[in-house]
Design an enzyme around this catalytic site. Structure first.
Site, PDB file in Angstrom:
ATOM      1  N   GLU A 135      39.562  49.846  32.278  1.00 51.24           N
ATOM      2  CA  GLU A 135      40.282  49.633  33.529  1.00 51.24           C
ATOM      3  C   GLU A 135      39.365  50.019  34.687  1.00 51.24           C
ATOM      4  OE1 GLU A 135      44.160  51.104  36.092  1.00 51.24           O
ATOM      5  OE2 GLU A 135      42.956  52.495  34.913  1.00 51.24           O
ATOM      6  N   ASN A 155      66.026  59.873  18.358  1.00 53.41           N
ATOM      7  CA  ASN A 155      64.818  60.574  18.832  1.00 53.41           C
ATOM      8  C   ASN A 155      64.741  60.627  20.359  1.00 53.41           C
ATOM      9  OD1 ASN A 155      63.862  58.057  19.705  1.00 53.41           O
ATOM     10  ND2 ASN A 155      62.519  57.764  17.938  1.00 53.41           N
ATOM     11  N   ASP A 156      65.847  60.297  21.037  1.00 52.14           N
ATOM     12  CA  ASP A 156      65.811  60.286  22.503  1.00 52.14           C
ATOM     13  C   ASP A 156      65.523  61.670  23.080  1.00 52.14           C
ATOM     14  OD1 ASP A 156      66.359  57.622  22.370  1.00 52.14           O
ATOM     15  OD2 ASP A 156      68.385  57.733  23.209  1.00 52.14           O
ATOM     16  N   ASN A 207      65.093  50.458  22.439  1.00 49.85           N
ATOM     17  CA  ASN A 207      65.408  51.723  21.783  1.00 49.85           C
ATOM     18  C   ASN A 207      66.010  51.437  20.416  1.00 49.85           C
ATOM     19  OD1 ASN A 207      66.163  54.268  21.024  1.00 49.85           O
ATOM     20  ND2 ASN A 207      67.365  54.728  22.863  1.00 49.85           N
ATOM     21  N   ASP A 248      61.246  53.021  21.952  1.00 47.93           N
ATOM     22  CA  ASP A 248      60.461  53.631  20.889  1.00 47.93           C
ATOM     23  C   ASP A 248      59.832  52.583  19.977  1.00 47.93           C
ATOM     24  OD1 ASP A 248      62.668  52.770  19.356  1.00 47.93           O
ATOM     25  OD2 ASP A 248      63.619  54.738  19.420  1.00 47.93           O
ATOM     26  N   ASP A 299      41.866  53.709  30.093  1.00 49.95           N
ATOM     27  CA  ASP A 299      42.424  53.946  31.419  1.00 49.95           C
ATOM     28  C   ASP A 299      41.390  54.612  32.327  1.00 49.95           C
ATOM     29  OD1 ASP A 299      44.923  54.214  33.167  1.00 49.95           O
ATOM     30  OD2 ASP A 299      44.264  56.303  33.037  1.00 49.95           O
ATOM     31  N   GLY A 324      64.124  56.017  26.656  1.00 52.10           N
ATOM     32  CA  GLY A 324      64.411  56.072  25.232  1.00 52.10           C
ATOM     33  C   GLY A 324      63.830  54.986  24.365  1.00 52.10           C
TER      34      GLY A 324
END
Length: 620
Positions: A362, A144-145, A139, A166, A333, A164
């Protein structure tokens, strides 16, 4: 049920009121585009109240023409198709949406394409990929949490909540990743995931806006800066994408463009998760439909790629991110859960635009033939289908790895699981393009999977770094990270201590790591940095010998170099009779063990200590 007079009145009046509302233009996707793309056509999704009631016009712009406007059943959408000739210059074109009450004007930028060669580079067996989860790595910007209007803030006390991490935190520790010997970074999805806390959307797989990164990670511009900073270190960036589904809070859900934009959950329910149904020659249509059209989980609506407007939207979104951010590859994905004809179309279009790019799909299946089915040029396809997909995730080898260092040695068990799995590589069109791994964000941590035994961990990591394919390392594997003693996926996804300002210690420094963590860190760094320059491991042939006495011996070799790898998983030392390997060691007199940095003579026998790997660079 009988209608009341009020109900009847509302049914008549409300549509009239809606029709009387003046049109608006609230959003245009993509938000901008580039001149000089391979394909000249560009589809704009225009969204706004009754936007279909407007007459769309394009102000004169040399090289750009308005081909058509497609209306759909929802009047709040219009799909505008432009043709952007290669001769068009960068600039700002003007779209006009005329209606009875006036004209709405919107500018749309056409930009110059990147002229740097340091983007869309692809990835290959020359790389080692470091997989990290942005929320759990570091973090760097606590401000920006929590973002106003977003449904989930940070709660580090809950292992299954947002923590949190980033982009700023990743940037701060790029040197740490680089020093490990990693050459590429794959981040789990970074798209906006504005989902309620109960959904655990910190993982990123429930997108609510595909043109915006999650602001709790940073901004679009900050992501582009992170990509550039990674390139400056000579590393690459792989972006995780999902075209099978989005999150329930996606802005489409309140007002979808068409009734078939999503697969009908009432009709198909949840997927059966049986990837084998896609290639099973005896599969029922019911099972195939359930696999592809069923929802992955109830919180993730399933996209219908048979809808051509949606398919075009998704393809353009991919091209937009490549050109905008400069990424080098994509991990797609749930590849086998989407429409396979669409996925082939998508892959083809991306590689037409960026020939050096690479994509790994995947494909979570257990059997080699089921995995090979998805790789480009697989020969067993019915009806001449070809996926055009360069790489797939090698789950069969991952499962064999876990068995190899857990099971007793036997005819088909223990180390022989690796042998028998690799012996099926003839099924793959290009086995050296597969992405190999010990674990990832969905699997139990490898260190825990092998009983938290450092010796078994080192044997497994040595195999990963020396076998064929493109190795991927899950973050904190370099610390022999065990599973956390908690419920849920958070057990596999711990924070990196030291990544948060108030952490008591930092694993990013030698003094902040425990003795176990330093032991693992040194082992991983030594072997991975060696691999960076070991071209014979990147491209050389693989010759292996049937495991015997709980030892597995194989060679990576080319015209110039030979590396001999020995994995002894026995509880006691083994004296190998080197005559068995004469065809590969003929002419060599010694070998330097990359792991111990000791030189050993190649006489009649080679003694390998118990539970020990050796990686010998052979010399004459």
């Amino acid at each position: 049920m009988r209608r009341t007079a009020l109900t009847t009145l509302l049914l008549v009046v409300l549509p009239l009121l809606a029709a009387a509302q003046s049109p608006t233009v609230e959003r245009i996707d993509p938000p901008f585009w580039w001149v000089g793309m391979e394909h000249a056509t560009l589809q704009l999704m225009v969204y706004g109240e009754n936007v279909a009631d407007t007459r769309v016009q394009l102000a004169d712009y040399p090289g750009v023409t308005l081909e058509r406007v497609t209306e759909v059943e929802n009047p709040n959408y219009a799909f505008v198709r432009l043709r952007v000739a290669n001769a068009a210059d960068p600039g700002t074109l003007t779209l006009r949406f005329r209606h009875d009450d006036g004209t709405i004007t919107r500018d749309f930028d056409l930009r110059a394409r990147r002229n740097s060669g340091t983007y869309a580079q692809g990835f290959s067996s020359e790389d080692v990929i470091y997989l990290l989860m942005p929320d759990r790595f570091a973090n760097g910007n606590p401000e920006n949490d929590s973002i106003p209007g977003f449904l989930e803030g940070v709660d580090r006390s809950d292992p299954n909540a947002r923590h949190g991490g980033d982009f700023a935190g990743i940037r701060e520790h790029l040197g740490y990743i680089d020093d490990l010997g990693m050459t590429a970074i794959w981040m789990t999805p970074i798209f906006e995931n504005n989902m309620p806390p109960s959904y655990g959307a910190y993982h990123g797989y429930a997108a609510t806006d595909m043109y915006q990164v999650d602001p709790r990670f940073g901004s679009n511009a900050e992501f582009r800066t992170l990509v550039s900073a990674t390139h400056d270190r000579g590393m690459k960036v792989i972006m995780d994408m999902i075209h099978n589904h989005v999150g329930r809070q996606h802005w489409w859900m309140d007002d979808p463009p068409t009734s078939d934009w999503f697969h009908d959950q009432d009709k198909y329910g949840q997927t059966n998760y049986r990837g084998s149904a896609a290639m099973d020659p005896y599969a029922s249509q019911h099972d195939r439909d359930k696999l592809v059209n069923g929802w992955f989980v109830p919180s993730m609506p399933d996209l219908n790629q048979d809808n051509d407007l949606l398919a075009t939207y998704l393809i353009q979104n991919t091209l937009w991110w490549i050109e905008y951010s400069g990424i080098d590859g994509i991990r797609m994905d749930t590849y086998l859960y989407a429409d396979q004809d669409y996925m082939a179309r998508w892959t083809t279009r991306v590689l037409e635009e960026y020939p050096d790019f690479n994509i790994v799909g995947e494909s979570w299946v257990h059997k080699v033939p089921h995995e090979a089915y998805w790789q480009d040029n697989f020969q067993g396809h019915p009806n001449e289908y070809d996926s055009n997909l360069p790489s797939v995730t090698d789950f069969p080898l991952t499962f064999a790895l876990r068995d190899a260092f857990n099971q007793d040695f036997g005819w088909t068990s223990g180390l022989r699981r690796l042998y028998y799995t690799l012996a099926q590589d003839h099924i793959y069109p290009e086995p050296n393009k597969l992405v190999t791994f010990l674990d990832n964000h969905d699997l139990d941590r490898f260190y825990s999977a092998v009983g938290e035994d450092p010796a078994e961990f080192k044997l497994g990591y040595t195999f990963l770094m020396t076998t064929r394919g493109i190795p991927q390392v899950y973050y904190a594997t370099e610390l022999m990270q065990p599973m956390l003693d908690v419920e849920g996926d958070g057990a596999k996804r711990p924070d990196m201590p030291g990544g948060w300002p108030d952490d008591e210690r930092s694993v990013f420094t030698e003094e902040g790591r425990t003795a176990r963590e330093n032991e693992a860190h040194d082992f991983v760094t030594n072997l991975t940095t060696w691999r960076e320059e070991a071209d014979v491991v990147h491209h050389g042939q693989l010759t292996h010998y049937i495991p015997a006495d709980n030892t597995y011996v194989y060679f990576r070799h080319d015209a110039d170099d030979t590396v001999m790898v020995v994995l002894n998983d026995a509880e006691e030392a083994r004296a190998l009779d080197l005559r068995r390997f004469e065809e590969r060691i003929r002419g060599y007199t010694q070998g330097r063990d990359v792991i111990s940095n000791q030189t050993v003579a190649l006489g009649d026998t080679l003694t390998v200590p118990a539970k020990t790997p050796m990686v010998l660079e052979l010399a004459r």
